[in-house]
Design a protein around this motif. Structure first.
Motif, mmCIF file in Angstrom:
data_model
loop_
_atom_site.group_PDB
_atom_site.id
_atom_site.type_symbol
_atom_site.label_atom_id
_atom_site.label_comp_id
_atom_site.label_asym_id
_atom_site.label_seq_id
_atom_site.Cartn_x
_atom_site.Cartn_y
_atom_site.Cartn_z
ATOM 1 N N ASP A 8 -44.287 -18.094 -15.152
ATOM 2 C CA ASP A 8 -45.096 -17.589 -14.041
ATOM 3 C C ASP A 8 -46.579 -17.626 -14.415
ATOM 4 O OD1 ASP A 8 -46.086 -16.374 -11.814
ATOM 5 O OD2 ASP A 8 -45.035 -14.467 -12.084
ATOM 6 N N THR A 9 -47.262 -18.611 -13.873
ATOM 7 C CA THR A 9 -48.695 -18.772 -14.128
ATOM 8 C C THR A 9 -49.414 -18.855 -12.786
ATOM 9 O OG1 THR A 9 -48.208 -20.017 -16.143
ATOM 10 C CG2 THR A 9 -50.444 -20.195 -15.265
ATOM 11 N N PRO A 10 -50.480 -18.076 -12.586
ATOM 12 C CA PRO A 10 -51.206 -18.140 -11.302
ATOM 13 C C PRO A 10 -51.665 -19.566 -11.004
ATOM 14 C CG PRO A 10 -51.951 -16.266 -12.591
ATOM 15 C CD PRO A 10 -51.056 -17.072 -13.492
ATOM 16 N N ILE A 11 -51.644 -19.919 -9.738
ATOM 17 C CA ILE A 11 -51.982 -21.287 -9.356
ATOM 18 C C ILE A 11 -53.420 -21.630 -9.741
ATOM 19 C CG2 ILE A 11 -52.688 -20.687 -6.991
ATOM 20 C CD1 ILE A 11 -51.354 -23.364 -6.125
ATOM 21 N N GLU A 12 -54.290 -20.619 -9.748
ATOM 22 C CA GLU A 12 -55.687 -20.879 -10.143
ATOM 23 C C GLU A 12 -55.754 -21.347 -11.600
ATOM 24 O OE1 GLU A 12 -55.363 -18.135 -6.812
ATOM 25 O OE2 GLU A 12 -54.607 -18.020 -8.888
ATOM 26 N N GLU A 13 -54.941 -20.724 -12.455
ATOM 27 C CA GLU A 13 -54.900 -21.123 -13.855
ATOM 28 C C GLU A 13 -54.261 -22.502 -14.007
ATOM 29 O OE1 GLU A 13 -55.222 -21.061 -18.043
ATOM 30 O OE2 GLU A 13 -56.288 -20.027 -16.420
ATOM 31 N N VAL A 48 -55.391 -31.510 -16.254
ATOM 32 C CA VAL A 48 -56.227 -32.598 -16.767
ATOM 33 C C VAL A 48 -56.033 -33.886 -15.971
ATOM 34 C CG1 VAL A 48 -56.299 -31.624 -19.085
ATOM 35 C CG2 VAL A 48 -54.440 -33.195 -18.463
ATOM 36 N N LYS A 49 -54.893 -34.009 -15.279
ATOM 37 C CA LYS A 49 -54.634 -35.219 -14.497
ATOM 38 C C LYS A 49 -55.313 -35.191 -13.133
ATOM 39 C CE LYS A 49 -50.037 -35.721 -16.596
ATOM 40 N NZ LYS A 49 -48.569 -35.749 -16.323
ATOM 41 N N GLY A 50 -55.816 -34.037 -12.738
ATOM 42 C CA GLY A 50 -56.484 -33.928 -11.450
ATOM 43 C C GLY A 50 -55.535 -33.977 -10.253
ATOM 44 N N LEU A 51 -54.262 -33.599 -10.469
ATOM 45 C CA LEU A 51 -53.275 -33.685 -9.388
ATOM 46 C C LEU A 51 -53.544 -32.667 -8.285
ATOM 47 C CD1 LEU A 51 -50.008 -34.185 -11.496
ATOM 48 C CD2 LEU A 51 -51.471 -35.916 -10.442
ATOM 49 N N TYR A 52 -53.922 -31.454 -8.666
ATOM 50 C CA TYR A 52 -54.211 -30.425 -7.665
ATOM 51 C C TYR A 52 -55.393 -30.835 -6.786
ATOM 52 C CZ TYR A 52 -50.933 -26.963 -9.536
ATOM 53 O OH TYR A 52 -49.799 -26.283 -9.915
ATOM 54 N N ALA A 53 -56.410 -31.417 -7.406
ATOM 55 C CA ALA A 53 -57.586 -31.850 -6.645
ATOM 56 C C ALA A 53 -57.189 -32.933 -5.633
ATOM 57 C CB ALA A 53 -58.663 -32.363 -7.600
ATOM 58 N N LYS A 54 -56.347 -33.857 -6.064
ATOM 59 C CA LYS A 54 -55.895 -34.905 -5.144
ATOM 60 C C LYS A 54 -55.074 -34.315 -4.004
ATOM 61 C CE LYS A 54 -55.713 -38.574 -8.642
ATOM 62 N NZ LYS A 54 -54.812 -39.497 -9.403
ATOM 63 N N LEU A 66 -52.646 -36.824 -2.186
ATOM 64 C CA LEU A 66 -51.365 -36.701 -2.879
ATOM 65 C C LEU A 66 -50.485 -35.763 -2.060
ATOM 66 C CD1 LEU A 66 -49.678 -37.376 -5.392
ATOM 67 C CD2 LEU A 66 -50.672 -35.373 -6.521
ATOM 68 N N LYS A 67 -49.461 -36.329 -1.411
ATOM 69 C CA LYS A 67 -48.633 -35.574 -0.493
ATOM 70 C C LYS A 67 -47.462 -34.902 -1.210
ATOM 71 C CE LYS A 67 -51.005 -36.816 3.146
ATOM 72 N NZ LYS A 67 -51.826 -35.825 3.879
ATOM 73 N N ASN A 68 -46.930 -33.858 -0.573
ATOM 74 C CA ASN A 68 -45.740 -33.140 -1.036
ATOM 75 C C ASN A 68 -45.909 -32.604 -2.455
ATOM 76 O OD1 ASN A 68 -44.263 -33.769 1.381
ATOM 77 N ND2 ASN A 68 -43.918 -35.831 0.565
ATOM 78 N N PHE A 69 -47.084 -32.024 -2.712
ATOM 79 C CA PHE A 69 -47.351 -31.480 -4.035
ATOM 80 C C PHE A 69 -47.024 -29.979 -4.025
ATOM 81 C CE2 PHE A 69 -49.940 -29.948 -7.595
ATOM 82 C CZ PHE A 69 -49.590 -30.876 -8.567
ATOM 83 N N THR A 70 -46.174 -29.571 -4.948
ATOM 84 C CA THR A 70 -45.704 -28.192 -4.988
ATOM 85 C C THR A 70 -46.862 -27.212 -5.178
ATOM 86 O OG1 THR A 70 -43.597 -28.922 -5.920
ATOM 87 C CG2 THR A 70 -44.141 -26.585 -6.138
ATOM 88 N N GLY A 71 -46.873 -26.202 -4.333
ATOM 89 C CA GLY A 71 -47.917 -25.187 -4.399
ATOM 90 C C GLY A 71 -49.050 -25.427 -3.434
ATOM 91 N N ILE A 72 -49.167 -26.692 -2.940
ATOM 92 C CA ILE A 72 -50.244 -27.021 -2.001
ATOM 93 C C ILE A 72 -49.651 -27.293 -0.620
ATOM 94 C CG2 ILE A 72 -52.231 -28.496 -1.522
ATOM 95 C CD1 ILE A 72 -52.527 -26.728 -4.011
ATOM 96 N N LEU A 82 -41.525 -15.081 -17.800
ATOM 97 C CA LEU A 82 -42.656 -15.219 -18.725
ATOM 98 C C LEU A 82 -43.961 -15.266 -17.941
ATOM 99 C CD1 LEU A 82 -41.246 -17.977 -21.131
ATOM 100 C CD2 LEU A 82 -41.242 -15.490 -21.480
ATOM 101 N N HIS A 83 -44.813 -14.281 -18.144
ATOM 102 C CA HIS A 83 -46.137 -14.285 -17.514
ATOM 103 C C HIS A 83 -47.064 -15.124 -18.396
ATOM 104 C CE1 HIS A 83 -45.156 -11.295 -14.429
ATOM 105 N NE2 HIS A 83 -44.415 -10.712 -15.367
ATOM 106 N N ALA A 84 -46.917 -16.444 -18.238
ATOM 107 C CA ALA A 84 -47.589 -17.368 -19.155
ATOM 108 C C ALA A 84 -49.101 -17.356 -19.012
ATOM 109 C CB ALA A 84 -47.054 -18.780 -18.946
ATOM 110 N N GLY A 85 -49.596 -16.828 -17.909
ATOM 111 C CA GLY A 85 -51.042 -16.735 -17.765
ATOM 112 C C GLY A 85 -51.636 -15.645 -18.619
#
Length: 627
Positions: free
Chosen positions: A562-567, A573-579, A585-591, A605-608
């Motif tokens: 469990d890590t906050p989406i902001e973290e 590093v791949k820039g997937l969230y930005a895309k 970039l379609k069908n991206f989990t969380g977006i 696990l609170h990995a953040g």
């Protein structure tokens, strides 16, 4: 009450009891006049009580759409939302009778959004009255309802061309509509299609022939309903009783309760319990508290048997000489009834008669075009779509093809999380090749393989958003287990897509299949005695539950990283969230594709907030606890 009056009532009740009952539905597109037609039938057959008539007059002034006239549609459109919107939403059942027959009529919705309710009404009907508005002709929803009617096994259709008064009772318009419909319906297995021009509002050709349409010489709607023969002699009289309840009030009585689906049964008959196949004789038949000499299809009975046998709810008692089929893989027609799409590989609950099992759509063979019937390729199904599919069940089902037996051939699919009915299906046949596939007996067991490795095999399933740290934690844990002499393997989401799952994309259907394949591989690895670490986003609860059910109790550990989406975005590093946020970039989990967080994972696990090493320490402690 006088004796004569009592005799008259008794005679009337006996006459009603001996009449044949015809169940039919009205269906078609929105605003084709279904509710008004049923209201006219009720009114003309004098099936409305005085207080109902008074209420109708009051409601017509408040909700009616016919000016000073009574709005007969309000007799069946009883919901407040139906009256406000002027459409049918739910199925409304009404009873009426004539000198010849009793009728149960279902007024079903025409709106596409409520097609599921129309299918519900059709599932028990013997005949369908398909309405077509004379001004609009054959519409897409008319075709959709006709396909569902054919799919549900209804073989007799009344093509009611309604609202003829709005087109001047023009015969040419009527003939054109009838020709269009008959061309469309030529491929269906309808035994009869009776076309009738009518006006439900004014009563033309409903009970009496219309003076405005002298060119029509066929029967009125009521004449046809009174005389049509829909109950053909049943050539299949083999006994079938799905067990609904085992009645065990005391030590001296054990009865099997249910409604007979087909055939007849008498004391002394030899029956077979399916799927076990045990044969036994019927000792007695109880209808209520009374013993009877025979019971037939439709009777609710309790059977007692001459011997104690293992039978429970969902089993089926059948004629020993003519048993039903038993299988766990089928080809079936399926109507998808909800907006959320169906995905092959996802698990649903399947209910057939009194039996409930887990089922998976293994393959969509083709989807049917609603207008033409053309077979189309499909990877998933949307609302109101009809397809022929292959499905697999977790346990064998006692069944017969739907065309031969509606009770043992028709099923519904239920969402395992929400318990919403999502689909209705009709079994065509068992997949014979599947019946010839059996587990090969192996000399070495999972216990022996694990003992050689001196470890308890496990599946540790890591789930979380992209960038949550799943793979990092899993990798460090595997190194630690390896250093302790454990035999492990790490299945990582990205790595698996280079080989085993390279043919899958990222649609919901592909994600479901992705997890199904990986779960099966993980199960084989655990069977080999390994500790397998699975690091996949695995965003859907239903697929993680499916994976868990493949393993023995205690073998599956769900770890929610469990890590906050902001973290997660900061680490990307791949820039997937930005895309994904940019829409490239379609069908991206969380977006733009959901992530369904675990409800009760073995480890959260609170990995953040925790370091990787702290997370691994927690995991090792959890493994020691369950070992």
């Amino acid at each position: 009450m006088s004796i004569l009056h009592a005799q008259d009532i008794a005679s009337f009740l006996d006459g009603q009891r001996n009449k044949e009952t015809l169940r039919f539905i009205t269906c078609g597109s929105v605003d084709d006049g279904k509710s008004t037609l049923i209201g006219r039938l009720l009114f003309e057959s004098k099936s409305i009580f005085d207080d109902q008539l008074q209420a109708l007059e009051t409601d017509s002034r408040q909700y009616g759409t016919q000016g000073e006239k009574m709005d007969l549609a309000l007799l069946v459109d009883g919901l407040q939302a139906e009256r406000e919107q002027g459409i049918t939403i739910d199925v409304a059942y009404r009873f009426f009778a004539t000198e010849r027959r009793r009728y149960i009529v279902a007024d079903t919705p025409g709106h596409e959004q409520y097609t599921r309710n129309m299918a519900t009404g059709a599932s028990t009907a013997d005949l369908a009255v398909i309405l077509i508005g004379a001004r609009k002709g054959v519409l897409t929803q008319t075709r959709r309802h006709s396909r569902i009617v054919a799919m549900m096994g209804i073989r007799h259709v009344v093509l009611a061309v309604n609202k003829m008064d709005l087109v001047g009772c023009d015969q040419a318009i009527y003939d054109g509509i009838v020709a269009d419909y008959q061309t469309f319906a030529a491929g269906f297995a309808f035994s009869s299609i009776q076309a009738i021009p009518l006006s439900g509002l004014d009563g033309d050709n409903v009970l009496n022939h219309s003076t405005r349409m002298p060119w029509y010489s066929g029967p009125t709607l009521m004449e046809y309903l009174d005389t049509v023969g829909v109950h053909a002699p049943n050539e299949r009289d083999a006994f079938r009783l799905p067990v609904q309840w085992v009645n065990r009030p005391n030590l001296d009585f054990r009865g099997f309760c249910g409604r007979i689906a087909e055939g007849a049964v008498r004391p002394g008959d030899t029956v077979r319990v399916l799927p076990s196949g045990v044969t036994v004789q019927v000792k007695a038949i109880l209808a209520g508290f009374d013993e009877v000499d025979m019971a037939t299809a439709g009777d609710a009975v309790t059977l007692t048997l001459t011997e104690e046998v293992d039978a429970s709810r969902g089993d089926v008692l059948v004629a020993a000489a003519a048993p039903a089929e038993v299988a766990d893989q089928f080809e079936a027609k399926l109507l998808w009834m909800v907006e959320h799409p169906m995905s092959p590989g996802r698990q649903y609950l399947l209910k057939l008669a009194c039996k409930e099992v887990t089922a998976t759509i293994t393959d969509i063979k083709y989807r049917e075009d609603v207008n033409t019937g053309t077979h189309l390729a499909a990877k998933t199904l949307g609302l109101n779509e009809i397809a022929t599919v292959n499905l697999s069940t977790s346990a064998p089902l006692v069944f017969e093809p739907y065309g031969a037996n509606r009770v043992l051939g028709g099923f519904i699919l239920i969402d395992k999380l929400t318990f919403e009915t999502v689909g209705a299906g009709m079994i065509d046949f068992a997949l014979r090749r599947a019946n010839n596939i059996h587990w090969q007996a192996l000399e070495l067991s999972k216990t022996v393989r694990a003992a050689q490795k001196h470890q308890a095999p496990r599946c540790i399933w890591f789930t979380g958003l992209s960038g949550s740290g799943k793979s990092t934690i899993a990798n460090v844990l595997e190194k630690r287990l390896h250093a302790e002499g454990k035999h492990t393997y790490l299945l990582d989401g990205d790595n698996v897509r280079h080989g085993l799952n390279r043919d899958l994309g990222f649609t919901e259907a592909d994600r479901v299949e992705n997890i199904r394949r990986v779960a099966e591989v993980a199960r084989l690895m655990v069977d080999a005695g390994l500790i397998v670490l699975v690091s996949f986003i695995s965003p859907f609860i239903s697929e993680r539950r499916m994976a868990r059910e493949l393993f023995a109790p205690g073998e599956f550990l769900e770890v929610f990283v469990d890590t906050p989406i902001e973290e997660c975005e900061r680490r990307d590093v791949k820039g997937l969230y930005a895309k994904a946020r940019a829409g490239t970039l379609k069908n991206f989990t969380g977006i733009d594709s959901p992530y369904e967080a675990p409800q009760a994972p073995e480890l959260h696990l609170h990995a953040g907030q925790l370091s990787t090493q702290a997370c691994v320490d927690a995991l090792v402690g959890a493994l020691e606890t369950v070992t």
